[in-house]
Design a protein around this motif. Structure first.
Motif: not given
Length: 571
Positions: A293-296, A345-346, A377-379, A553-558
């Protein structure tokens, strides 16, 4: 041989216990199950401080609920379940997985009754998977649709002479906008409205199908919400208004309408019912599928849980160190024929996402890796998924956001207001790159170069993993966010589905018999550190090692909150 004997002995014991339960005439008609909250796919134990001081216990997970429904469906004495649905805070992909499990249960000839209290839109949509929906007289159905709100802090920060510089690959990579802009950009508005339109259409379709109404009728009802329970029944949105003690008589009346005996069935809690259910027989499995699992938020170090949610970082941390070690454990485990990579994960650190991507690619050359997305599961989350052989997601999942950004605070004005005078002495044009109170133009150029290099690497990973030429990938990238349905149309994922479908796909790729009830082995990072094994020689991609601070950062804004798609606010 020993494992076969062990399974034979367990099955003999279960047959004996099943016979004893029949002799005692233990019977179960309806079983009450309560669900609510985040409903994670795999339950994470609460932190020690929550267990010790707050009395927190292990939450119900989708995998646990799936096991219970399979057990109940296999017992011929069970007529159905009463599903007490409290407020659900999970994402829409989880709601779709819940619908699939309830439909499978009903297809086995069982009945599902959803009991609601004060449902919001998401909770009511979940209840639409049931045969019947009931609510007490004082209940309110708050099915008011979808709403999103974004708070922009640029003007507020300016009042204390503080500002933030954000460098992103395109205007669609908007995670830093709440800090750097006074208002919503046209690009951000376009993708938020597109996602809301898709989600709202799916909600209307689900309600219309379940309650036998036209989409226009459903939209009109939503526009007049909230409703009292009585008005909701008159509108055909629920089947009965009753208190909990009246439910057995209602079920008896429904059985009479269906040609049954019409006697009042007993409704028992799960803890009591499991002592009367027929115990299923175990089946031998020589090789199994593992799950990681990849959570967070993806970050460096071990996986952990923060006591309080931290802006941008969040509450759950998917530590690259823990995930990499789990992947290496899976690689060395001879019983594992394939691996599911469950990603909810965002995104997060682009550097750590790449480290995990490398291990996923390396493992996939020895054992098939199937990535299955949770609600998001974005960015960086999609970065990691692109290393798998196959990717699955529910239509309501949030994915894509292929892009990176760098956020740098400018505190020079704040320090001057506070009377702080900084005297800086250095050598090298960018010697103050990591500590500068106000970035210079040369530093901005260096940041832009970092962004360009990281973005190019991200696209190269996706292009290779998804077999999409980079020119064709660019219109899908640039930070653009997609639903799971759109991602399937554009080739960013391979199929729609959740964990059961991903398990079947992993078994197929590994040459195992297809069995959705086969156990999954949850893989942890272990106690010791495992070094990597040699990479298969037919793999040519390299591992980036030079990306350092400031972190890319490869980060989702939502982020999803109730029935709202919101932008994550960063302070």
């Amino acid at each position: 041989m020993l494992s076969v004997f062990f399974i034979w002995f367990i099955n003999l014991t279960r047959r004996t216990r099943n016979l004893w339960r029949r002799l005692l005439r233990r019977r179960v008609a309806y079983v009450r199950l309560s669900i609510g909250g985040a409903l994670p796919e795999f339950a994470l134990p609460p932190p020690w401080w929550a267990r010790r001081f707050l009395g927190a216990s292990m939450p119900l997970s989708m995998s646990n609920l799936r096991h219970r429904l399979e057990w109940l469906a296999s017992d011929p004495q069970v007529r159905g379940i009463v599903l007490d649905i409290n407020t659900l805070t999970c994402g829409w992909a989880t709601i779709e997985s819940l619908h699939q499990e309830i439909r499978r249960f009903r297809e086995r000839g069982k009945r599902v009754v959803a009991r609601l209290t004060n449902p919001d839109t998401k909770t009511y949509v979940a209840a639409c998977a049931a045969d019947l929906i009931v609510a007490p007289p004082a209940a309110l159905l708050n099915v008011t649709g979808l709403y999103t709100g974004v708070r922009f802090l640029k003007d507020a920060l300016a009042k204390v002479d503080l500002s933030v510089e954000v460098t992103a690959v395109s205007p669609y990579k908007t995670a830093g906008d709440p800090l750097a802009r006074p208002d919503m950009s046209p690009e951000n508005r376009e993708q938020i409205e597109r996602l809301l339109d898709l989600r709202y259409a799916a909600i209307v379709e689900t309600i219309a199908t379940a309650r036998r109404k036209t989409p226009d009728e459903v939209r009109a009802l939503i526009d007049t919400a909230p409703w009292s329970a009585q008005r909701a029944q008159e509108a055909g949105l629920i089947d009965a208004v009753l208190y909990e003690d009246e439910l057995p008589a209602f079920l008896a009346s429904q059985a009479g309408k269906d040609g049954g005996a019409g006697s009042e069935p007993q409704i028992v809690e799960w803890a009591q019912a499991r002592r009367a259910l027929r115990l299923p027989m175990l089946r031998p499995h020589r090789r199994l599928v593992g799950v990681i699992t990849i959570e967070g938020t993806i970050a460096a170090g071990p996986s952990r849980q923060n006591p309080l949610p931290i802006p941008l970082i969040g509450e759950l941390i998917a530590g690259s160190e823990s995930i990499i070690q789990a992947l290496r454990q899976a690689e060395r485990n001879p019983r594992l024929a394939a691996v599911l990579l469950y990603i909810n994960s965002p995104g997060g650190s682009a550097f750590d996402s790449d480290l995990i991507w490398r291990e996923v690619r390396r493992l996939d050359r020895r054992k098939p890796v199937v990535a299955v997305m949770g609600d998001v599961a974005a960015s960086g989350g999609y970065y990691v998924a692109s290393g798998a052989r196959t990717i699955l997601a529910q239509p309501g999942a949030v994915t894509g956001s292929i892009g990176v950004l760098i956020i740098r605070p400018v505190i020079e004005g704040l320090l001057k207001r506070a009377g702080v005078n900084t005297v800086a002495i250095g050598r090298g044009a960018n010697s103050a790159f990591f500590v500068s109170d106000a970035p210079a133009e040369a530093e901005r150029s260096a940041v832009r170069a970092l962004i360009d290099d990281s973005y190019a690497l991200f696209k190269q990973r996706v292009s290779t993993g998804r077999n999409i030429p980079e020119p064709a990938l660019e219109p899908l990238a640039g930070g653009r966010v997609w639903s799971g349905r759109e991602a399937y149309e554009y080739g960013l994922i391979d199929a729609s589905g959740g964990v059961p479908e991903a398990l079947l796909k992993a078994q197929e790729l590994a040459g195992l018999p297809r069995d959705r009830t086969a156990p999954l082995i949850l893989i942890g990072s272990g106690r010791g550190r495992l070094p990597p094994q040699s990479f298969p020689k037919d793999m040519m991609e390299g591992l980036i090692t030079e990306l350092r601070q400031p972190r890319v950062w490869a980060m989702l804004p939502f982020s999803e909150d109730e029935s709202v798609v919101q932008l994550r606010e960063i302070a």
